[in-house]
Design a protein around this motif. Structure first.
Motif, short mmCIF file in Angstrom:
data_model
loop_
_atom_site.label_atom_id
_atom_site.label_comp_id
_atom_site.label_asym_id
_atom_site.label_seq_id
_atom_site.Cartn_x
_atom_site.Cartn_y
_atom_site.Cartn_z
N GLY A 128 0.84 -1.19 0.00
CA GLY A 128 0.00 0.00 0.00
C GLY A 128 0.87 1.24 0.00
O GLY A 128 2.02 1.21 -0.41
N GLY A 129 0.33 2.31 0.49
CA GLY A 129 1.08 3.55 0.54
C GLY A 129 0.98 4.33 -0.76
O GLY A 129 1.60 5.37 -0.90
N GLY A 130 0.20 3.83 -1.70
CA GLY A 130 0.04 4.51 -2.98
C GLY A 130 -1.39 5.01 -3.13
O GLY A 130 -2.20 4.98 -2.21
N ASP A 131 -1.70 5.48 -4.30
CA ASP A 131 -3.04 5.97 -4.60
C ASP A 131 -4.00 4.80 -4.78
O ASP A 131 -3.62 3.75 -5.28
N LEU A 132 -5.23 5.01 -4.39
CA LEU A 132 -6.26 4.00 -4.53
C LEU A 132 -7.50 4.67 -5.10
O LEU A 132 -8.02 5.63 -4.52
N GLU A 133 -7.94 4.20 -6.24
CA GLU A 133 -9.17 4.74 -6.81
C GLU A 133 -10.36 3.97 -6.24
O GLU A 133 -10.30 2.76 -6.11
#
Length: 152
Positions: free
Chosen positions: A125-130
């Motif tokens: 994780g730690g990234g963008d999530l749509e």
């Protein structure tokens, strides 16, 4: 400072490097910086089997690999991994693998050994999530409320 995963890996490494010696649970508990009781409980929970059974399965697996390679006799391998007699080694071997030590020497026989575990922690994780939101009909969640007696 080491975390619990590193300590379990240190314990497993110690066991693996001392398989042909007497492995004391008190020593393993010291490596994990736990009481012997807590160590046994946590080891069984994390590995899935008690520490003595883990050691027995790993010794027999290493013995099976040595027999498969054909380097030593059955009695030599049995003695190396802590069995007092060839018959006690053969009995334990047959119980774990369903084959006699002699049968394992056959190059066509397939063997399923107990592998050593290695634990690693991954952070994903730690990234963008749509995402999108959707309105649902009301629903009810039921459960039991209370305090767990488990302290760790």
């Amino acid at each position: 400072m080491t975390n619990g995963i590193e300590k379990i890996n240190q314990v497993v490494e110690y066991i693996e490097s001392h398989l042909i010696e007497q492995v004391e649970c008190s020593t393993l508990a010291k490596i994990a910086t736990l009481s012997e009781y807590e160590f046994r409980r946590i080891f069984s929970f994390v590995i899935g089997i008690p520490v003595a059974e883990y050691i027995r399965k790993r010794r027999l697996s290493m013995a099976a690999e040595e027999l498969k390679s054909g380097c030593d006799t059955i009695s030599t391998v049995g003695t190396k991994y802590g069995y007092d007699s060839a018959s006690s080694f053969a009995r334990a071997f047959k119980e774990q693998f369903g084959l006699s030590p002699q049968e394992v020497k056959d190059p066509d026989v397939k063997l399923s050994i107990y592998m050593r575990p290695r634990f690693e922690l991954f952070v994903i994780g730690g990234g963008d999530l749509e995402y999108t939101e959707k309105l649902l009909d009301p629903f009810c969640i039921k459960g039991i409320c209370g305090t767990s007696p488990i302290s760790d």
